[in-house]
Design an enzyme around this catalytic site. Structure first.
Site, short mmCIF file in Angstrom:
data_model
loop_
_atom_site.label_atom_id
_atom_site.label_comp_id
_atom_site.label_asym_id
_atom_site.label_seq_id
_atom_site.Cartn_x
_atom_site.Cartn_y
_atom_site.Cartn_z
N GLU A 247 0.83 -1.20 0.00
CA GLU A 247 0.00 0.00 0.00
C GLU A 247 0.87 1.26 0.00
O GLU A 247 1.82 1.36 0.78
CB GLU A 247 -0.89 0.02 1.26
CG GLU A 247 -1.87 -1.13 1.32
CD GLU A 247 -2.77 -1.08 2.57
OE1 GLU A 247 -2.68 -0.12 3.36
OE2 GLU A 247 -3.55 -2.03 2.74
N GLU B 165 -8.79 1.70 -4.30
CA GLU B 165 -9.85 1.38 -3.33
C GLU B 165 -10.61 2.63 -2.91
O GLU B 165 -10.03 3.63 -2.48
CB GLU B 165 -9.23 0.69 -2.09
CG GLU B 165 -10.29 0.35 -1.05
CD GLU B 165 -9.84 -0.66 0.01
OE1 GLU B 165 -8.73 -1.21 -0.10
OE2 GLU B 165 -10.64 -0.89 0.93
O1 KIV Z 1 -6.63 -7.02 2.03
C1 KIV Z 1 -7.48 -6.95 1.14
O2 KIV Z 1 -8.44 -7.74 1.09
C2 KIV Z 1 -7.34 -5.90 0.14
C3 KIV Z 1 -8.45 -5.73 -0.85
C4 KIV Z 1 -9.63 -5.12 -0.21
C5 KIV Z 1 -8.01 -4.97 -2.04
O3 KIV Z 1 -6.37 -5.20 0.14
#
Ligand code: KIV
Length: 271
Positions: A122, A189
């Site tokens: 991220e 997201e």
């Molecule tokens: O951890 C997860 O499930 C995610 C998705 C929501 C993209 O990062």
């Protein structure tokens, strides 16, 4: 009809070709062997072993507590089940931020100990050094921008991200940085659909949306949410394809009744 349906193994290159040929990419999360097997057999293109395992598997309020060892346990279970889909694994909070050498060793552990095909991290410019270092080891990276749950305590809420001009501009810049660095795809997201469309048009690599509208190159949902196992989480972007919570509860209640009535096991169900 999908021209990629008969691909024996989905790779990052296949996803790139899907973008070029305008075929949408389907992606779901999975965290265990049995679920991953069903999802793969159904023909999903990519599976994310998400750090959302912290929420839906372990019951934590945020994704922060899950450890690298726990992610490796989930990911290796998934990899053992999957024959076709690309398997991407989240690097958990604390395993890559701030120290690119640490980031590389976390990514190497995921690849070596799970057999997965790629990792996801991220952030944008802030984690550029980690991205560069991981890529030098030949490990494919999926980026993740917009709502980044590992930074929840910085933002304080899970509300829509980048809905002002300044944040939107930064998100576009970050997306371009991820692409130029060599990421093979990026998750967007919970951002305005118009912004996701702009990013998808500007990038050559695929965008995978969750709460980012339909003009992205693919979609991802958390499997517990789309199957209706979780009940309390109901954001606007979530479509529930089943109510497994009720189905499982009903089946368990029938079992309890049968046990109490000594209706289970019957004469054919014993030795
Ligand atoms: O951890 C997860 O499930 C995610 C998705 C929501 C993209 O990062």
């Amino acid at each position: 009809m999908s021209v990629f349906k008969n691909v024996r193994r989905v790779t990052t290159h296949v996803l790139q070709n899907m973008k070029f040929q305008n075929e949408k990419i389907s992606m779901l999360t999975a965290y265990d062997f049995s679920t991953a097997k069903i999802v793969d057999e159904a023909g999903i293109d990519a599976i994310l072993v998400g750090d959302s395992a912290a929420n839906v598997m372990a019951g934590h309020e945020s994704t922060l507590p899950i450890t690298l060892d726990q992610m490796i346990y989930h990911a290796s279970s998934v990899v053992r089940a999957v024959e076709r889909a690309l398997v991407v694994v989240d690097l958990p909070f604390g395993s890559y931020q701030g120290n690119s050498k640490h980031a590389l060793s976390s990514a190497i552990r995921i690849m070596k100990e799970t057999g997965a095909h790629a990792i996801k991290i991220e952030g944008g410019i802030e984690i550029k050094e980690s991205i560069d270092r991981i890529l030098t080891a030949g490990i494919p990276i999926m980026g993740h921008l917009g709502l980044t749950p590992q930074s929840i305590h910085k933002f304080g809420t899970y509300s829509v991200r980048a809905n002002n001009e300044q944040e939107a501009e930064k998100l576009v810049e970050d997306a371009l940085i991820l692409e130029q660095a060599g990421c093979f795809a990026v998750v967007l997201e919970k951002i305005p659909a118009k912004l996701a469309t702009k990013v998808t048009t500007e990038l050559k690599i695929p965008t995978i949306g969750i709460g980012a509208g339909s003009h992205v190159d693919g979609q991802i949902l958390v499997i517990h949410d789309m199957l209706g196992i979780t009940q309390e989480f109901s954001p606007r972007f979530l479509r529930r394809y089943h109510n497994l919570h009720e189905e499982i509860k009903g089946a368990v209640q029938s079992y309890i009744t049968d046990v109490k009535k000594v209706d289970f096991p019957n004469s054919k169900e014993q030795y």
